[in-house]
Write a protein that holds these residues in place. Structure first.
Motif, PDB file in Angstrom:
ATOM      1  N   SER A   9       0.834  -1.208   0.000  1.00  0.00           N
ATOM      2  CA  SER A   9       0.000   0.000   0.000  1.00  0.00           C
ATOM      3  C   SER A   9       0.868   1.257   0.000  1.00  0.00           C
ATOM      4  O   SER A   9       0.533   2.254  -0.651  1.00  0.00           O
ATOM      5  CB  SER A   9      -0.960  -0.006   1.187  1.00  0.00           C
ATOM      6  OG  SER A   9      -0.248   0.084   2.397  1.00  0.00           O
ATOM      7  N   SER A  12       2.070   1.662  -3.583  1.00  0.00           N
ATOM      8  CA  SER A  12       1.026   2.175  -4.472  1.00  0.00           C
ATOM      9  C   SER A  12       0.733   3.648  -4.185  1.00  0.00           C
ATOM     10  O   SER A  12       0.444   4.420  -5.094  1.00  0.00           O
ATOM     11  CB  SER A  12      -0.238   1.332  -4.354  1.00  0.00           C
ATOM     12  OG  SER A  12      -0.786   1.457  -3.063  1.00  0.00           O
ATOM     13  N   LEU A  13       0.823   4.054  -2.927  1.00  0.00           N
ATOM     14  CA  LEU A  13       0.652   5.461  -2.581  1.00  0.00           C
ATOM     15  C   LEU A  13       1.752   6.311  -3.208  1.00  0.00           C
ATOM     16  O   LEU A  13       1.495   7.395  -3.742  1.00  0.00           O
ATOM     17  CB  LEU A  13       0.642   5.631  -1.058  1.00  0.00           C
ATOM     18  CG  LEU A  13       0.500   7.052  -0.539  1.00  0.00           C
ATOM     19  CD1 LEU A  13      -0.884   7.597  -0.878  1.00  0.00           C
ATOM     20  CD2 LEU A  13       0.735   7.098   0.960  1.00  0.00           C
ATOM     21  N   TYR A  14       2.984   5.814  -3.175  1.00  0.00           N
ATOM     22  CA  TYR A  14       4.119   6.539  -3.767  1.00  0.00           C
ATOM     23  C   TYR A  14       3.943   6.669  -5.280  1.00  0.00           C
ATOM     24  O   TYR A  14       4.158   7.745  -5.847  1.00  0.00           O
ATOM     25  CB  TYR A  14       5.421   5.814  -3.424  1.00  0.00           C
ATOM     26  CG  TYR A  14       6.642   6.469  -4.019  1.00  0.00           C
ATOM     27  CD1 TYR A  14       7.119   7.672  -3.518  1.00  0.00           C
ATOM     28  CD2 TYR A  14       7.304   5.888  -5.093  1.00  0.00           C
ATOM     29  CE1 TYR A  14       8.233   8.280  -4.067  1.00  0.00           C
ATOM     30  CE2 TYR A  14       8.423   6.481  -5.647  1.00  0.00           C
ATOM     31  CZ  TYR A  14       8.887   7.681  -5.133  1.00  0.00           C
ATOM     32  OH  TYR A  14       9.980   8.280  -5.681  1.00  0.00           O
ATOM     33  N   LYS A  17       1.275   9.246  -6.030  1.00  0.00           N
ATOM     34  CA  LYS A  17       1.765  10.615  -5.831  1.00  0.00           C
ATOM     35  C   LYS A  17       2.646  11.047  -7.006  1.00  0.00           C
ATOM     36  O   LYS A  17       2.555  12.181  -7.484  1.00  0.00           O
ATOM     37  CB  LYS A  17       2.535  10.732  -4.525  1.00  0.00           C
ATOM     38  CG  LYS A  17       2.988  12.155  -4.260  1.00  0.00           C
ATOM     39  CD  LYS A  17       3.716  12.285  -2.972  1.00  0.00           C
ATOM     40  CE  LYS A  17       4.224  13.665  -2.656  1.00  0.00           C
ATOM     41  NZ  LYS A  17       4.382  14.599  -3.700  1.00  0.00           N
TER      42      LYS A  17
END
Length: 92
Positions: A9, A12-14, A17
């Motif tokens: 997670s 995937s957040l990186y 962004k």
């Protein structure tokens, strides 16, 4: 298992962004390319007169029509040379 899910997670957040930053940079570049550019060239004819050419480039989406032009004294662009010692900036 929860550690692997947490790492995935975060990854995937990186990536999300980075994708957002790239899309914002692309939109800003497209906006800057559409902005009109103004070019003003002034050519002196004699001590008290000059001719100028005003060019407005890239104005397809923006309607720019100069309604009036006013010349104001400015020393920011260059140097001022006076022809005699009796002349001053206030008398011009």
């Amino acid at each position: 298992m929860s550690t692997v899910a947490f790492v995935v997670s975060l990854g995937s957040l990186y990536v999300a962004k980075l994708s957002y930053d790239f899309s914002v940079a692309k939109e800003m570049r497209e906006i800057q390319e559409k902005q009109p550019a103004v070019d003003l060239q002034i050519n002196p004819r004699n001590a008290s007169a000059a001719t100028f050419a005003l060019s407005i480039i890239n104005r397809s989406e923006t309607n720019i029509v100069p309604l009036s032009m006013r010349v104001e004294h400015s020393l920011e662009a260059g140097k001022l040379y006076l022809s005699s010692s009796q002349q001053s900036l206030e008398k011009l």
